[in-house]
Design an enzyme around this catalytic site. Structure first.
Site, PDB file in Angstrom:
ATOM      1  N   PRO A  55      70.894  16.006  64.602  1.00  9.13           N
ATOM      2  CG  PRO A  55      72.603  16.928  65.866  1.00  9.13           C
ATOM      3  CD  PRO A  55      71.831  17.114  64.606  1.00  9.13           C
ATOM      4  CD  GLU A  56      64.854  13.364  64.801  1.00  9.67           C
ATOM      5  OE1 GLU A  56      63.905  13.449  65.607  1.00  9.67           O
ATOM      6  OE2 GLU A  56      64.708  12.998  63.630  1.00  9.67           O
TER       7      GLU A  56
END
Ligand SMILES: [Zn+2]
Length: 280
Positions: free
Chosen positions: A2-3
């Site tokens: 997840p960014e």
């Protein structure tokens, strides 16, 4: 992994479900994440109401009267709100049972995520050297240009350095550099202010678009409704090794820099030795 856009999407998704809710109980099902979940949390949080949810870099901050719950999704974490009666899944390691028969649950198969506690008037060391938020006005071409001078590292590593700007991850670093027509191999200290202006705009624009689209689909990340995000199909270079460039007749190339994959088009984004010879 997840960014920032996935984390922001998660924060926005959680907000209407948890803010102003009271915590009836806290359950730690697996304390061993990246760091051990503080064992005092069930006692500390029980009975308290959630005041606010916010984000700093890739951390989700859940504010209570007595302090702040700090959550990081790590490599494979996700957070959802489900009916408390619903059966726990194997990788549900942590949950807040709320006062409306729902529970906020943290799911993380690889357990690189973290759940920490920050007391009021204290700052966790994790936050001490963080640079500005990329979508804030403190992140601008002047600040970026000034901090880049005399830097010997490549521009990709430079914009992924969280003390320079907080939360520009691998995918969005490649995408922003491609849009700004900067080779990831160039030295940060050799790039002109004009080019930094363009890069700053590209970082802000690409992250904003990703947030509006609900984040990328990567591994087992899913957004708050359990639906995967869908930004991945509009990525221009990331993950497109050997595929045609969207801007020229070139082919996207994958290289490894600082142990991370970088994608760029060697044809329209060449490594120039003369700083900004291409005055576009
Ligand atoms: Zn190209």
């Amino acid at each position: 992994m997840p960014e920032l856009p996935e984390v922001e999407t998660t924060k926005r998704g959680l907000e209407p479900h948890i803010v102003r809710r009271r915590v009836l109980s806290v359950n730690i099902h697996q304390k061993q994440l990246r760091w051990e979940i503080p064992s005092h949390l069930p006692t500390t949080i029980k009975g308290e109401s959630i005041k606010k949810i916010s984000r700093r870099a890739k951390f989700i901050l859940i504010k209570f009267n007595s302090g702040t719950l700090v959550m990081h999704l790590g490599m494979s974490g996700s957070i959802s709100v489900v009916p408390s009666a619903e059966a726990l899944k194997k990788h549900h390691h942590f949950e807040l049972v709320l006062d409306n028969a729902t529970s906020m649950r943290f799911h993380d198969p690889r357990r690189f995520g973290s759940i920490l506690w920050q007391k009021n008037n204290e700052q966790l060391s994790l936050f001490k050297n963080l640079g500005p938020e990329p979508l804030s006005s403190e992140f601008n071409e002047n600040a970026l240009y000034l901090s880049s001078r005399a830097r010997k590292k490549n521009i990709k590593a430079f914009i992924m350095d969280s003390s320079v700007v907080a939360g520009v991850g691998n995918i969005y670093a490649s995408e922003s550099l491609f849009q700004a027509e900067i080779s990831p191999k160039r030295l940060a200290g050799k790039i002109s202010k004009k080019r930094y202006q363009l890069l700053t705009q590209c970082i802000k624009q690409i992250l904003s678009e990703a947030i509006n689209n609900g984040g990328t689909t990567l591994n087992d990340f899913s957004n708050i409704d359990g639906e995967p995000g869908y930004f991945s199909q509009v990525l221009s270079v990331y993950g497109r090794n050997g595929m045609p460039c969207q801007r020229c007749d070139g082919t996207i190339k994958r290289i490894i820099q600082n142990q991370r994959a970088s994608y760029y088009c060697p044809r329209c984004v060449p490594v120039t030795t003369v700083p900004d010879a291409r005055n576009r």
